[in-house]
Design a protein around this motif. Sequence first.
Motif: not given
Length: 143
Positions: A16, A19, A70, A72
Amino acid sequence: MRVLVQPEPFDAAALTQGFGAGAGAVVTFTGLVRGDDGLTALEIEHYPGMTERALSEHAQAAAERFGLSDVLVVHRHGRIAVGEPIMIVATAARHRRAAFDAADFLMDWLKSRAPFWKREIGAQGPRGWVAAKDEDEAALNRW
């Protein structure tokens, strides 16, 4: 957007780092294997290719629905001991509510619909496959 399905442990801080740069909000959730009822590990199976495709499609749907900048998703497979991380979800958005809701949306789907098969392992060996729970289905139905 990044989706990984892997057997090895991951470093949440490393994954992260950086991120969501430029976003107004970043939410991360890391799930750990719990030691409930004498559980010592989980064994997780999946179909390579199919699983990554399904996770990617759902991450893309979350990005579109919540306006994310974004996403993840990392989920492990193989034998994972109690206390080890099993998965991480991170979402980045302009505003906190969208980031929180998107992370919750992704987690509800991962618990109920992601193509993983989980078997509990206890001190005496394998116990059986984990079935879907009513509360997980109810959580998914709110979306």
